[in-house]
Each structure stands twice: as structure tokens, then as C-alpha cells.
Design a protein around this motif. Sequence first.
Motif, PDB file in Angstrom:
ATOM      1  N   GLY A  38       1.007  -1.242   0.089  1.00 52.47           N
ATOM      2  CA  GLY A  38      -0.114   0.389  -0.015  1.00 52.47           C
ATOM      3  C   GLY A  38       1.002   1.644  -0.193  1.00 52.47           C
ATOM      4  N   ASN A  39       0.543   2.285   0.783  1.00 53.59           N
ATOM      5  CA  ASN A  39       1.071   3.611   1.000  1.00 53.59           C
ATOM      6  C   ASN A  39       2.667   3.765   1.577  1.00 53.59           C
ATOM      7  OD1 ASN A  39      -0.916   4.488  -0.808  1.00 53.59           O
ATOM      8  ND2 ASN A  39      -2.313   5.233   0.596  1.00 53.59           N
ATOM      9  N   TYR A  40       3.200   4.406   1.202  1.00 47.76           N
ATOM     10  CA  TYR A  40       4.466   4.467   2.526  1.00 47.76           C
ATOM     11  C   TYR A  40       4.237   6.066   3.115  1.00 47.76           C
ATOM     12  CZ  TYR A  40       8.613   6.280   3.454  1.00 47.76           C
ATOM     13  OH  TYR A  40       9.733   6.957   4.020  1.00 47.76           O
ATOM     14  N   LYS A  41       4.520   6.190   4.399  1.00 54.14           N
ATOM     15  CA  LYS A  41       4.149   7.304   5.170  1.00 54.14           C
ATOM     16  C   LYS A  41       5.531   7.235   5.629  1.00 54.14           C
ATOM     17  CE  LYS A  41       0.644   8.493   8.904  1.00 54.14           C
ATOM     18  NZ  LYS A  41       0.079   7.995   9.241  1.00 54.14           N
ATOM     19  N   ALA A  42       5.961   8.644   6.475  1.00 53.94           N
ATOM     20  CA  ALA A  42       6.805   9.163   6.708  1.00 53.94           C
ATOM     21  C   ALA A  42       6.708  10.185   7.738  1.00 53.94           C
ATOM     22  CB  ALA A  42       8.595   8.751   6.188  1.00 53.94           C
ATOM     23  N   SER A  43       7.130   9.878   8.963  1.00 53.12           N
ATOM     24  CA  SER A  43       6.711  11.121  10.346  1.00 53.12           C
ATOM     25  C   SER A  43       7.320  11.759  11.249  1.00 53.12           C
ATOM     26  CB  SER A  43       5.286  11.063  10.701  1.00 53.12           C
ATOM     27  OG  SER A  43       5.236   9.606  11.711  1.00 53.12           O
ATOM     28  N   GLY A  44       7.949  12.832  11.567  1.00 52.13           N
ATOM     29  CA  GLY A  44       8.934  12.759  13.112  1.00 52.13           C
ATOM     30  C   GLY A  44       8.236  14.174  14.362  1.00 52.13           C
ATOM     31  N   LYS A  45       8.951  14.095  14.705  1.00 49.03           N
ATOM     32  CA  LYS A  45       8.882  15.108  15.637  1.00 49.03           C
ATOM     33  C   LYS A  45      10.032  15.615  16.184  1.00 49.03           C
ATOM     34  CE  LYS A  45       6.131  16.008  19.839  1.00 49.03           C
ATOM     35  NZ  LYS A  45       4.790  15.006  20.687  1.00 49.03           N
ATOM     36  N   MET A  46      10.561  17.644  16.466  1.00 47.86           N
ATOM     37  CA  MET A  46      11.505  17.349  17.430  1.00 47.86           C
ATOM     38  C   MET A  46      10.982  19.049  18.244  1.00 47.86           C
ATOM     39  SD  MET A  46      12.937  20.035  13.733  1.00 47.86           S
ATOM     40  CE  MET A  46      12.115  21.619  12.807  1.00 47.86           C
ATOM     41  N   SER A  47      11.898  18.677  19.169  1.00 47.94           N
ATOM     42  CA  SER A  47      12.223  19.277  20.075  1.00 47.94           C
ATOM     43  C   SER A  47      12.669  20.330  20.224  1.00 47.94           C
ATOM     44  CB  SER A  47      12.064  18.727  21.785  1.00 47.94           C
ATOM     45  OG  SER A  47      11.262  17.751  21.707  1.00 47.94           O
ATOM     46  N   LEU A  48      12.297  22.097  20.810  1.00 45.73           N
ATOM     47  CA  LEU A  48      13.256  23.071  20.209  1.00 45.73           C
ATOM     48  C   LEU A  48      13.325  24.233  21.981  1.00 45.73           C
ATOM     49  CD1 LEU A  48      12.113  24.211  16.455  1.00 45.73           C
ATOM     50  CD2 LEU A  48      13.994  22.823  17.599  1.00 45.73           C
ATOM     51  N   LEU A  49      13.882  24.545  22.475  1.00 45.00           N
ATOM     52  CA  LEU A  49      13.605  25.810  23.058  1.00 45.00           C
ATOM     53  C   LEU A  49      13.343  26.281  22.550  1.00 45.00           C
ATOM     54  CD1 LEU A  49      17.496  25.782  25.148  1.00 45.00           C
ATOM     55  CD2 LEU A  49      15.404  24.881  25.507  1.00 45.00           C
ATOM     56  N   ARG A  50      12.301  27.347  23.486  1.00 50.77           N
ATOM     57  CA  ARG A  50      12.093  28.710  23.174  1.00 50.77           C
ATOM     58  C   ARG A  50      12.826  29.473  21.473  1.00 50.77           C
ATOM     59  NH1 ARG A  50       6.167  30.264  22.246  1.00 50.77           N
ATOM     60  NH2 ARG A  50       7.187  32.060  20.869  1.00 50.77           N
ATOM     61  N   ASP A  51      13.727  30.256  22.639  1.00 52.05           N
ATOM     62  CA  ASP A  51      14.676  30.628  21.329  1.00 52.05           C
ATOM     63  C   ASP A  51      14.663  30.564  20.089  1.00 52.05           C
ATOM     64  OD1 ASP A  51      16.330  29.430  22.689  1.00 52.05           O
ATOM     65  OD2 ASP A  51      17.996  30.717  22.372  1.00 52.05           O
ATOM     66  N   ASP A  52      14.854  29.294  20.046  1.00 50.36           N
ATOM     67  CA  ASP A  52      15.379  28.712  18.701  1.00 50.36           C
ATOM     68  C   ASP A  52      13.893  28.036  17.864  1.00 50.36           C
ATOM     69  OD1 ASP A  52      18.108  27.668  18.695  1.00 50.36           O
ATOM     70  OD2 ASP A  52      17.418  26.365  20.204  1.00 50.36           O
ATOM     71  N   PHE A  53      12.516  28.491  18.825  1.00 51.84           N
ATOM     72  CA  PHE A  53      11.299  27.958  17.971  1.00 51.84           C
ATOM     73  C   PHE A  53      11.047  29.622  17.543  1.00 51.84           C
ATOM     74  CE2 PHE A  53       6.506  29.150  18.506  1.00 51.84           C
ATOM     75  CZ  PHE A  53       6.566  27.760  17.417  1.00 51.84           C
ATOM     76  N   ASP A  54      11.420  30.355  18.166  1.00 51.90           N
ATOM     77  CA  ASP A  54      11.227  32.103  17.785  1.00 51.90           C
ATOM     78  C   ASP A  54      12.548  32.414  16.509  1.00 51.90           C
ATOM     79  OD1 ASP A  54       9.516  32.394  19.718  1.00 51.90           O
ATOM     80  OD2 ASP A  54      11.244  33.513  21.413  1.00 51.90           O
ATOM     81  N   ASP A  55      13.301  31.744  16.893  1.00 48.93           N
ATOM     82  CA  ASP A  55      14.102  32.019  15.329  1.00 48.93           C
ATOM     83  C   ASP A  55      13.201  31.117  14.072  1.00 48.93           C
ATOM     84  OD1 ASP A  55      15.850  32.655  16.355  1.00 48.93           O
ATOM     85  OD2 ASP A  55      17.174  31.131  16.443  1.00 48.93           O
ATOM     86  N   VAL A  56      12.413  29.927  14.671  1.00 48.46           N
ATOM     87  CA  VAL A  56      11.384  29.481  13.295  1.00 48.46           C
ATOM     88  C   VAL A  56      10.035  30.804  12.583  1.00 48.46           C
ATOM     89  CG1 VAL A  56       9.958  27.361  12.259  1.00 48.46           C
ATOM     90  CG2 VAL A  56      12.181  27.097  13.765  1.00 48.46           C
ATOM     91  N   LEU A  57      10.096  31.313  14.318  1.00 47.73           N
ATOM     92  CA  LEU A  57       8.995  31.814  13.346  1.00 47.73           C
ATOM     93  C   LEU A  57       9.120  33.957  13.005  1.00 47.73           C
ATOM     94  CD1 LEU A  57       6.685  32.091  16.709  1.00 47.73           C
ATOM     95  CD2 LEU A  57       6.384  31.636  14.812  1.00 47.73           C
ATOM     96  N   ASP A  58      10.520  33.939  13.093  1.00 47.36           N
ATOM     97  CA  ASP A  58      11.598  34.430  12.373  1.00 47.36           C
ATOM     98  C   ASP A  58      11.305  34.341  10.574  1.00 47.36           C
ATOM     99  OD1 ASP A  58      11.037  36.887  14.365  1.00 47.36           O
ATOM    100  OD2 ASP A  58      13.664  35.767  15.526  1.00 47.36           O
ATOM    101  N   TYR A  59      11.920  33.300  10.691  1.00 43.68           N
ATOM    102  CA  TYR A  59      11.710  32.427   9.225  1.00 43.68           C
ATOM    103  C   TYR A  59      10.722  32.396   8.785  1.00 43.68           C
ATOM    104  CZ  TYR A  59      13.061  28.836   6.103  1.00 43.68           C
ATOM    105  OH  TYR A  59      13.033  28.098   4.821  1.00 43.68           O
TER     106      TYR A  59
END
Length: 145
Positions: free
Chosen positions: A53-74
Motif C-alpha cells: 500500500g502507501n508509504y508514510k513517514a513522520s517525525g517530531k522535534m523539540s526546540l527551546l523557545r528561543d530556537d522556536f522564535d527563530d523559526v517564527l522569524d524565518y
Amino acid sequence: MSIKVNGINYGWGDVDVKIPGLNLVVQEISYDDEQEMEESYGKGNRPRGYGKGNYKASGKMSLLRDDFDDVLDYCKATGKPFFGVELPSVVVSYGNPGGRTRIDELKRVVFTKRSHKAAQGDKTLSVDIDLMIVGGIVEDGVEPV
């Protein structure tokens, strides 16, 4: 099979995560993939073969809030909403000093969920981001399907 001279196994200190366009320090990353398979039957009660059938891939990552803020700036810099960001590649590399570096590439990654948590006594704030890995996981140059 590789021979370990000192009996050293990989540890978190041997892992490096690279995301193009972002300079993040990831606290945790996990990813998995699966290939749907099902037995096919004919006469009798034993399978004659199987179908894919179908192939499926997923994941998860954890960041400190200040690194997450860098994602929002991006997101702001690229003019894309958080759930509209598609990362062409997330590279996870690991290896022991003097040993061969192994590389897992997560291809075409999009964010599907973000979870914030803050509790009394926390010394840091972190954000978990769930990932959909559209292009699959290539482990040390080996395609999944």
C-alpha cells in the motif's frame, strides 16, 4: 557489521541536525516510516503473497523557545505562515570521533502540529513540532522504497 574498538556506541553528543536556512539547536528529534503491506489469499487459509500500500513517514522535534522564535522569524522573513513552511531537507548526521559519519536525510518536511508547555519549576521553555516527511527518509544513502 562494524567493529567497535572501545565499545563506544552513538550518543546524543554525536548527533547533528541541519536545516537549510535555519541555525537551530534541536533538543530532540525522532522520525519513523512505514510501508503498508497486506497478505493476499486465494484458495485455502494460507497467504499466496502480499500487496503493498502507501508509504508514510513522520517525525517530531523539540526546540527551546528561543530556537522556536527563530523559526517564527524565518516565517516572517520568507512571508510564509508556520504551517505553510516546506523544508527541502532536514539532515541528521551522527558518528563517533575518527569513525564514519552516517547521514539520515528527511526530504520535503512540513510542520503539522506545534505544542507549547510551561509549568511551575521549569528552567526552560520548549516547543514540540510534529513533522510530515513528504519525500521520505533516506538512511545513509538507502531509499526507503
